[in-house]
Write an enzyme that holds these catalytic residues in place. Structure first.
Site, mmCIF file in Angstrom:
data_model
loop_
_atom_site.group_PDB
_atom_site.id
_atom_site.type_symbol
_atom_site.label_atom_id
_atom_site.label_comp_id
_atom_site.label_asym_id
_atom_site.label_seq_id
_atom_site.Cartn_x
_atom_site.Cartn_y
_atom_site.Cartn_z
ATOM 1 C CB ALA A 65 8.251 -2.507 3.924
ATOM 2 N N GLY A 110 5.248 -6.638 2.193
ATOM 3 C CA GLY A 110 5.935 -6.514 0.900
ATOM 4 C C GLY A 110 6.449 -7.842 0.373
ATOM 5 C CD GLU A 113 2.379 -5.126 -0.803
ATOM 6 O OE1 GLU A 113 3.283 -4.876 0.028
ATOM 7 O OE2 GLU A 113 1.621 -4.263 -1.247
ATOM 8 C CD GLU A 133 1.096 -4.725 4.298
ATOM 9 O OE1 GLU A 133 0.199 -5.554 4.568
ATOM 10 O OE2 GLU A 133 1.943 -4.927 3.415
#
Ligand code: COA
Length: 259
Positions: A65, A110, A113, A133
């Site tokens: 992200a 992300g 993910e 993270e």
């Protein structure tokens, strides 16, 4: 439709979505995530598309992200961000057409993910995977805490999540996070060949396999087996089933129509 942060093309029934923000290692800004949702919708809606490749431009697949956006988030905007990202990534997972992540470089946060929301992951030899993270004081919010243990088991998932360790393609393959490792130069060709292999099969049967596996994970074993049996029953009503079986008995290649 035109995209600002993606390249989108279709060739030989394969749609290729390339995340194209290389100066920021394809970090997922809000605008980019929304475009990813539109792109998978476009591929799923296009009858001329039978499968999808997701990859990244430059040296990253997706480095997570966009931290510059995360830095200013409040509890409510963070909740909304996570919910929106989960929903959009879920569209990749629920796609009735197979989606392959061609992981060309960093797949972090992300990026890892989203790769896990795809049906298969082919890693280039220089790919790197991780969920770092916790180094930022957050946890993965786009499905990582749930899809990682389903793919690699609880112990390995917790190791990656808690240490923030970044692993290479060989290790990702060893633990079952990557389906295959190939030279980076062969990445798209390998993903294309695998999709062609899938697209030569009955498309309704392929769609049922995806649905039974993905939705079955949310059910008890008994319910999931009943769901599988229902798909098995429905498929026996299709022209494709008759064609597949006749072609075998006639010793010829089947010609599926998706009906
Ligand atoms: N969000 C925003 N920007 C990012 C980013 C992210 N997740 N990942 C990389 N970038 C940007 C960098 O800020 C840099 O921008 P700049 O040139 O304007 O300064 C550019 O992409 C190149 O990254 P850089 O860090 O210089 O490359 P590197 O080769 O030294 O390191 C990484 C590569 C992937 C190890 C490093 O960029 C990194 O750790 N990124 C964050 C990974 C992460 O924590 N992801 C999870 C987020 S929830």
């Amino acid at each position: 439709m035109p995209y600002e942060f993606l390249l989108y093309s279709v060739a030989d029934r394969v749609a290729t979505i390339t995340v194209n923000r290389p100066d920021k290692l394809n970090a997922l800004s809000t605008a980019l995530i929304l475009e990813l949702g539109a792109a998978i919708d476009e591929a799923v809606a296009d009858d001329g598309v039978g499968g999808v490749i997701l990859t990244g431009a430059g040296r990253a697949f997706i480095a997570g992200a966009d931290i510059s956006e995360l830095a200013g988030q409040t509890p409510m905007t963070a909740l909304a961000r996570s919910t929106r990202g989960q929903e959009i990534f879920g569209r990749y997972e629920r796609s009735p057409k197979p989606v392959i992540a061609a992981v060309n470089g960093f797949a972090l946060g992300g990026g890892c993910e989203l790769a896990m929301a795809c049906h298969l992951r082919i890693a280039g030899e220089f790919a790197k995977f991780g969920q770092p993270e916790v180094k930022l004081g957050i946890l993965p919010g786009y499905g990582g805490t749930q899809r990682l243990p389903r793919l690699v088991g609880t112990g390995r998932a917790l190791q990656l999540l808690l240490t923030a360790e970044i692993i290479d393609a060989a290790e990702a393959y060893r633990i079952g996070l990557a389906n295959k490792v190939v030279p980076n130069a062969d990445l798209i060709a390998t993903a294309t060949t695998m999709l062609q292999q899938m697209m030569a099969n009955g498309p309704l049967a392929v769609r049922s396999c995806i649905e039974a596996v993905i939705r079955g994970q949310d059910m008890s074993l008994g319910d999931a087996l009943a769901f599988e049996a229902a798909h098995f029953g429905v498929l026996s009503s299709t022209t494709d089933m008759k064609e597949g079986m006749m072609a075998f008995l006639d010793k010829r290649a089947p010609e599926f129509t998706g009906a």
